[in-house]
Design a protein around this motif. Structure first.
Motif, mmCIF file in Angstrom:
data_model
loop_
_atom_site.group_PDB
_atom_site.id
_atom_site.type_symbol
_atom_site.label_atom_id
_atom_site.label_comp_id
_atom_site.label_asym_id
_atom_site.label_seq_id
_atom_site.Cartn_x
_atom_site.Cartn_y
_atom_site.Cartn_z
ATOM 1 N N ASN A 52 32.761 -25.205 11.241
ATOM 2 C CA ASN A 52 33.564 -26.396 11.541
ATOM 3 C C ASN A 52 35.019 -26.027 11.810
ATOM 4 O OD1 ASN A 52 31.522 -28.207 11.387
ATOM 5 N ND2 ASN A 52 31.853 -28.708 9.230
ATOM 6 N N LYS A 53 35.537 -25.080 11.052
ATOM 7 C CA LYS A 53 36.915 -24.645 11.241
ATOM 8 C C LYS A 53 37.090 -23.973 12.607
ATOM 9 C CE LYS A 53 40.102 -23.314 7.743
ATOM 10 N NZ LYS A 53 40.461 -22.445 6.665
ATOM 11 N N LEU A 54 36.133 -23.151 12.993
ATOM 12 C CA LEU A 54 36.163 -22.462 14.281
ATOM 13 C C LEU A 54 36.098 -23.459 15.432
ATOM 14 C CD1 LEU A 54 36.287 -19.657 15.516
ATOM 15 C CD2 LEU A 54 33.796 -19.589 15.451
ATOM 16 N N VAL A 55 35.234 -24.444 15.324
ATOM 17 C CA VAL A 55 35.109 -25.480 16.353
ATOM 18 C C VAL A 55 36.410 -26.276 16.439
ATOM 19 C CG1 VAL A 55 33.893 -27.604 16.982
ATOM 20 C CG2 VAL A 55 32.595 -25.629 16.192
ATOM 21 N N SER A 56 36.995 -26.606 15.313
ATOM 22 C CA SER A 56 38.251 -27.360 15.297
ATOM 23 C C SER A 56 39.376 -26.561 15.962
ATOM 24 C CB SER A 56 38.657 -27.690 13.865
ATOM 25 O OG SER A 56 37.725 -28.540 13.272
ATOM 26 N N ILE A 57 39.455 -25.286 15.675
ATOM 27 C CA ILE A 57 40.489 -24.438 16.277
ATOM 28 C C ILE A 57 40.289 -24.345 17.796
ATOM 29 C CG2 ILE A 57 41.350 -22.065 16.394
ATOM 30 C CD1 ILE A 57 40.862 -21.875 13.368
ATOM 31 N N MET A 58 39.022 -24.187 18.217
ATOM 32 C CA MET A 58 38.738 -24.114 19.665
ATOM 33 C C MET A 58 39.105 -25.423 20.359
ATOM 34 S SD MET A 58 35.375 -21.666 20.190
ATOM 35 C CE MET A 58 34.235 -22.957 19.875
ATOM 36 N N LEU A 59 38.804 -26.544 19.731
ATOM 37 C CA LEU A 59 39.146 -27.841 20.314
ATOM 38 C C LEU A 59 40.664 -28.003 20.431
ATOM 39 C CD1 LEU A 59 36.559 -30.312 18.734
ATOM 40 C CD2 LEU A 59 36.777 -29.649 21.125
ATOM 41 N N ILE A 60 41.371 -27.586 19.405
ATOM 42 C CA ILE A 60 42.840 -27.676 19.433
ATOM 43 C C ILE A 60 43.405 -26.788 20.537
ATOM 44 C CG2 ILE A 60 44.935 -27.092 18.137
ATOM 45 C CD1 ILE A 60 43.433 -28.059 15.596
ATOM 46 N N VAL A 91 45.512 -28.069 23.790
ATOM 47 C CA VAL A 91 46.842 -27.533 24.083
ATOM 48 C C VAL A 91 46.884 -26.978 25.511
ATOM 49 C CG1 VAL A 91 48.463 -25.678 23.499
ATOM 50 C CG2 VAL A 91 47.491 -27.103 21.696
ATOM 51 N N LEU A 92 45.838 -26.230 25.906
ATOM 52 C CA LEU A 92 45.773 -25.693 27.267
ATOM 53 C C LEU A 92 45.740 -26.812 28.317
ATOM 54 C CD1 LEU A 92 43.328 -22.668 26.865
ATOM 55 C CD2 LEU A 92 45.785 -22.596 27.313
ATOM 56 N N ALA A 93 44.970 -27.857 28.027
ATOM 57 C CA ALA A 93 44.901 -28.997 28.954
ATOM 58 C C ALA A 93 46.264 -29.687 29.061
ATOM 59 C CB ALA A 93 43.834 -29.980 28.496
ATOM 60 N N LEU A 94 46.932 -29.837 27.931
ATOM 61 C CA LEU A 94 48.248 -30.465 27.919
ATOM 62 C C LEU A 94 49.263 -29.620 28.686
ATOM 63 C CD1 LEU A 94 49.945 -32.815 26.883
ATOM 64 C CD2 LEU A 94 50.401 -31.486 24.828
ATOM 65 N N GLY A 104 48.616 -27.469 31.050
ATOM 66 C CA GLY A 104 48.240 -27.556 32.473
ATOM 67 C C GLY A 104 48.717 -28.850 33.106
ATOM 68 N N ALA A 105 48.570 -29.959 32.390
ATOM 69 C CA ALA A 105 49.005 -31.253 32.916
ATOM 70 C C ALA A 105 50.520 -31.284 33.094
ATOM 71 C CB ALA A 105 48.554 -32.379 31.986
ATOM 72 N N VAL A 106 51.244 -30.775 32.110
ATOM 73 C CA VAL A 106 52.708 -30.732 32.210
ATOM 74 C C VAL A 106 53.129 -29.846 33.378
ATOM 75 C CG1 VAL A 106 54.806 -29.934 31.038
ATOM 76 C CG2 VAL A 106 53.121 -31.297 29.793
ATOM 77 N N ALA A 107 52.484 -28.699 33.530
ATOM 78 C CA ALA A 107 52.813 -27.790 34.635
ATOM 79 C C ALA A 107 52.548 -28.464 35.982
ATOM 80 C CB ALA A 107 52.012 -26.504 34.511
ATOM 81 N N ALA A 108 51.441 -29.175 36.104
ATOM 82 C CA ALA A 108 51.111 -29.869 37.351
ATOM 83 C C ALA A 108 52.153 -30.937 37.673
ATOM 84 C CB ALA A 108 49.724 -30.496 37.245
ATOM 85 N N ILE A 109 52.575 -31.684 36.679
ATOM 86 C CA ILE A 109 53.585 -32.728 36.895
ATOM 87 C C ILE A 109 54.910 -32.115 37.333
ATOM 88 C CG2 ILE A 109 55.000 -34.456 35.697
ATOM 89 C CD1 ILE A 109 52.459 -35.138 34.045
ATOM 90 N N VAL A 110 55.314 -31.035 36.675
ATOM 91 C CA VAL A 110 56.571 -30.374 37.036
ATOM 92 C C VAL A 110 56.517 -29.859 38.477
ATOM 93 C CG1 VAL A 110 58.002 -28.339 36.566
ATOM 94 C CG2 VAL A 110 57.240 -29.790 34.682
ATOM 95 N N VAL A 111 55.429 -29.226 38.858
ATOM 96 C CA VAL A 111 55.286 -28.694 40.219
ATOM 97 C C VAL A 111 55.330 -29.831 41.232
ATOM 98 C CG1 VAL A 111 53.663 -27.572 41.797
ATOM 99 C CG2 VAL A 111 54.110 -26.583 39.559
ATOM 100 N N LEU A 112 54.640 -30.916 40.973
ATOM 101 C CA LEU A 112 54.635 -32.054 41.897
ATOM 102 C C LEU A 112 56.027 -32.663 42.043
ATOM 103 C CD1 LEU A 112 51.262 -33.820 41.019
ATOM 104 C CD2 LEU A 112 51.824 -32.537 43.083
#
Length: 142
Positions: free
Chosen positions: A4-12, A16-19, A21-29
């Motif tokens: 459960n701890k491993l799954v939680s860390i992977m989800l986090i 974070v990576l998705a966030l 990526g989204a911030v980077a996309a907004i800045v580039v646009l």
């Protein structure tokens, strides 16, 4: 528990990576939208353009040319300055043409090179703006 701890860390980590990526996309646009230069309307071009009446002068090979230009500036203030500098602009044009030969006017390249040289030389005079483009509006070579 360890699973459960491993799954939680992977989800986090994925969130974070998705966030990031989204911030980077907004800045580039945002940056690419701000760098787009809006082309002036036809009315704005006319309001910032000076007509140089026909000039007749000898070329270096004893032929002569009759030529006229329109010079587009970047603002109305630059246009006003260029109009006051008409005699200096005509001087630059005559001197540049007097060093040229008739063969240099064959094809597009010769005229394009002349227009670019005139733009650079006229811009050296300008204090209230700059020349954006020089257009050849008529030309007769004899």
């Amino acid at each position: 528990m360890f699973k459960n701890k491993l799954v939680s860390i992977m989800l986090i980590i994925l969130m974070v990576l998705a966030l990031v990526g989204a911030v980077a996309a907004i800045v580039v646009l945002k940056l690419t939208n701000n760098n787009q230069v809006k082309e002036p309307s036809a009315k704005e071009v006319v309001e910032a353009t000076v007509q140089i009446d026909e000039i007749t002068t000898n070329l270096s090979n004893d032929q002569f040319i009759r030529i006229a230009f329109s010079i587009q500036t970047d603002s109305k203030k630059a246009k006003e300055e260029l109009e006051m500098r008409d005699f200096q602009v005509r001087d630059i044009i005559v001197k540049d043409l007097s060093d040229m030969k008739a063969e240099q006017f064959k094809g597009r390249q010769g005229l394009s090179e002349l227009e670019e040289r005139l733009k650079v030389k006229i811009n050296k005079l300008m204090q209230e703006g700059k020349v954006v483009k020089v257009y050849t509006t008529s030309k007769m070579l004899q």
